[in-house]
Design a protein around this motif. Structure first.
Motif, mmCIF file in Angstrom:
data_model
loop_
_atom_site.group_PDB
_atom_site.id
_atom_site.type_symbol
_atom_site.label_atom_id
_atom_site.label_comp_id
_atom_site.label_asym_id
_atom_site.label_seq_id
_atom_site.Cartn_x
_atom_site.Cartn_y
_atom_site.Cartn_z
ATOM 1 N N GLU A 5 0.828 -1.207 0.000
ATOM 2 C CA GLU A 5 0.000 0.000 0.000
ATOM 3 C C GLU A 5 0.863 1.258 0.000
ATOM 4 O O GLU A 5 0.598 2.215 -0.720
ATOM 5 C CB GLU A 5 -0.942 -0.005 1.205
ATOM 6 C CG GLU A 5 -1.884 1.173 1.272
ATOM 7 C CD GLU A 5 -2.963 1.160 0.193
ATOM 8 O OE1 GLU A 5 -3.654 2.181 0.062
ATOM 9 O OE2 GLU A 5 -3.112 0.150 -0.514
ATOM 10 N N LEU A 6 1.918 1.250 0.800
ATOM 11 C CA LEU A 6 2.817 2.403 0.815
ATOM 12 C C LEU A 6 3.499 2.578 -0.538
ATOM 13 O O LEU A 6 3.677 3.708 -1.010
ATOM 14 C CB LEU A 6 3.853 2.251 1.923
ATOM 15 C CG LEU A 6 3.312 2.377 3.345
ATOM 16 C CD1 LEU A 6 4.416 2.079 4.351
ATOM 17 C CD2 LEU A 6 2.737 3.753 3.582
ATOM 18 N N ASP A 7 3.855 1.488 -1.175
ATOM 19 C CA ASP A 7 4.457 1.554 -2.501
ATOM 20 C C ASP A 7 3.483 2.180 -3.496
ATOM 21 O O ASP A 7 3.853 3.048 -4.292
ATOM 22 C CB ASP A 7 4.864 0.159 -2.948
ATOM 23 C CG ASP A 7 5.609 0.147 -4.269
ATOM 24 O OD1 ASP A 7 6.300 1.142 -4.575
ATOM 25 O OD2 ASP A 7 5.514 -0.860 -4.994
ATOM 26 N N ARG A 8 2.229 1.741 -3.448
ATOM 27 C CA ARG A 8 1.204 2.306 -4.341
ATOM 28 C C ARG A 8 1.042 3.802 -4.102
ATOM 29 O O ARG A 8 0.980 4.593 -5.046
ATOM 30 C CB ARG A 8 -0.132 1.595 -4.127
ATOM 31 C CG ARG A 8 -1.226 2.048 -5.092
ATOM 32 C CD ARG A 8 -2.585 1.507 -4.666
ATOM 33 N NE ARG A 8 -3.050 2.097 -3.430
ATOM 34 C CZ ARG A 8 -3.577 3.326 -3.318
ATOM 35 N NH1 ARG A 8 -3.691 4.106 -4.367
ATOM 36 N NH2 ARG A 8 -3.987 3.771 -2.148
ATOM 37 N N LEU A 9 1.005 4.192 -2.831
ATOM 38 C CA LEU A 9 0.841 5.609 -2.499
ATOM 39 C C LEU A 9 2.046 6.436 -2.946
ATOM 40 O O LEU A 9 1.888 7.556 -3.438
ATOM 41 C CB LEU A 9 0.615 5.776 -0.998
ATOM 42 C CG LEU A 9 -0.704 5.242 -0.466
ATOM 43 C CD1 LEU A 9 -0.716 5.264 1.051
ATOM 44 C CD2 LEU A 9 -1.873 6.027 -1.031
ATOM 45 N N GLN A 10 3.237 5.895 -2.803
ATOM 46 C CA GLN A 10 4.427 6.610 -3.240
ATOM 47 C C GLN A 10 4.443 6.786 -4.754
ATOM 48 O O GLN A 10 4.812 7.845 -5.255
ATOM 49 C CB GLN A 10 5.693 5.887 -2.773
ATOM 50 C CG GLN A 10 5.930 6.028 -1.293
ATOM 51 C CD GLN A 10 7.103 5.210 -0.804
ATOM 52 O OE1 GLN A 10 7.585 4.318 -1.495
ATOM 53 N NE2 GLN A 10 7.562 5.514 0.398
ATOM 54 N N ALA A 42 1.767 6.900 -6.663
ATOM 55 C CA ALA A 42 0.722 7.880 -6.965
ATOM 56 C C ALA A 42 1.203 9.298 -6.660
ATOM 57 O O ALA A 42 0.935 10.234 -7.423
ATOM 58 C CB ALA A 42 -0.550 7.564 -6.172
ATOM 59 N N LEU A 43 1.925 9.464 -5.563
ATOM 60 C CA LEU A 43 2.459 10.778 -5.213
ATOM 61 C C LEU A 43 3.491 11.239 -6.228
ATOM 62 O O LEU A 43 3.490 12.402 -6.639
ATOM 63 C CB LEU A 43 3.071 10.740 -3.811
ATOM 64 C CG LEU A 43 3.685 12.041 -3.310
ATOM 65 C CD1 LEU A 43 2.635 13.149 -3.254
ATOM 66 C CD2 LEU A 43 4.319 11.825 -1.942
ATOM 67 N N ALA A 44 4.363 10.343 -6.666
ATOM 68 C CA ALA A 44 5.365 10.697 -7.674
ATOM 69 C C ALA A 44 4.690 11.108 -8.974
ATOM 70 O O ALA A 44 5.097 12.094 -9.614
ATOM 71 C CB ALA A 44 6.314 9.526 -7.909
ATOM 72 N N SER A 94 2.073 17.868 -11.604
ATOM 73 C CA SER A 94 2.046 19.222 -11.068
ATOM 74 C C SER A 94 3.189 20.056 -11.638
ATOM 75 O O SER A 94 2.994 21.215 -12.025
ATOM 76 C CB SER A 94 2.144 19.168 -9.541
ATOM 77 O OG SER A 94 2.306 20.455 -9.008
ATOM 78 N N GLU A 95 4.371 19.478 -11.700
ATOM 79 C CA GLU A 95 5.523 20.195 -12.256
ATOM 80 C C GLU A 95 5.324 20.488 -13.737
ATOM 81 O O GLU A 95 5.663 21.561 -14.221
ATOM 82 C CB GLU A 95 6.802 19.385 -12.037
ATOM 83 C CG GLU A 95 8.061 20.080 -12.483
ATOM 84 C CD GLU A 95 8.293 21.424 -11.788
ATOM 85 O OE1 GLU A 95 8.870 22.325 -12.435
ATOM 86 O OE2 GLU A 95 7.911 21.574 -10.617
ATOM 87 N N ARG A 96 4.746 19.538 -14.474
ATOM 88 C CA ARG A 96 4.474 19.752 -15.900
ATOM 89 C C ARG A 96 3.505 20.910 -16.097
ATOM 90 O O ARG A 96 3.725 21.795 -16.930
ATOM 91 C CB ARG A 96 3.901 18.481 -16.529
ATOM 92 C CG ARG A 96 3.714 18.575 -18.046
ATOM 93 C CD ARG A 96 2.922 17.396 -18.578
ATOM 94 N NE ARG A 96 1.552 17.379 -18.130
ATOM 95 C CZ ARG A 96 0.579 18.179 -18.606
ATOM 96 N NH1 ARG A 96 0.842 19.070 -19.519
ATOM 97 N NH2 ARG A 96 -0.649 18.080 -18.148
ATOM 98 N N ILE A 97 2.457 20.950 -15.291
ATOM 99 C CA ILE A 97 1.474 22.029 -15.393
ATOM 100 C C ILE A 97 2.104 23.356 -14.995
ATOM 101 O O ILE A 97 1.861 24.386 -15.626
ATOM 102 C CB ILE A 97 0.229 21.705 -14.534
ATOM 103 C CG1 ILE A 97 -0.532 20.531 -15.154
ATOM 104 C CG2 ILE A 97 -0.673 22.909 -14.374
ATOM 105 C CD1 ILE A 97 -1.618 19.967 -14.264
#
Length: 87
Positions: free
Chosen positions: A41-46, A48-50, A56-59
């Motif tokens: 679950e932590l891997d999935r969340l990381q 998703a955050l990445a 966000s940086e692209r926008i």
């Protein structure tokens, strides 16, 4: 175990986790299975955050480019709402 397989892991699941006790402590298989599930679950969340940070940086970069291209774009017609001339 108190969790349902396939259900998304929430903080209250971790806080309320209970393992069966054995003669020498907790059941190591249950503990390892639960820790693996938390790690997944932590891997999935990381990931998703990445992905969200990259988007966000692209926008943000696109907005900067747009602002740079349109810095000098202003209406110069006297009396228009965006002009520097008073009405």
């Amino acid at each position: 175990m108190i969790y349902v397989t396939g259900e998304r892991l929430h903080p209250y699941h971790v806080r309320a986790a209970a393992f069966d006790t054995r003669w020498r402590g907790l059941d190591p298989n249950q503990v390892n299975d639960y820790l693996n599930r938390i790690a997944d679950e932590l891997d999935r969340l990381q990931r998703a955050l990445a992905t969200a940070n990259t988007e966000s940086e692209r926008i943000h970069q696109a907005l900067r480019q747009w602002q740079s291209r349109h810095t000098n774009c202003r209406h110069i017609t006297p009396g228009s709402p965006n002009s520097r001339w008073p009405r």
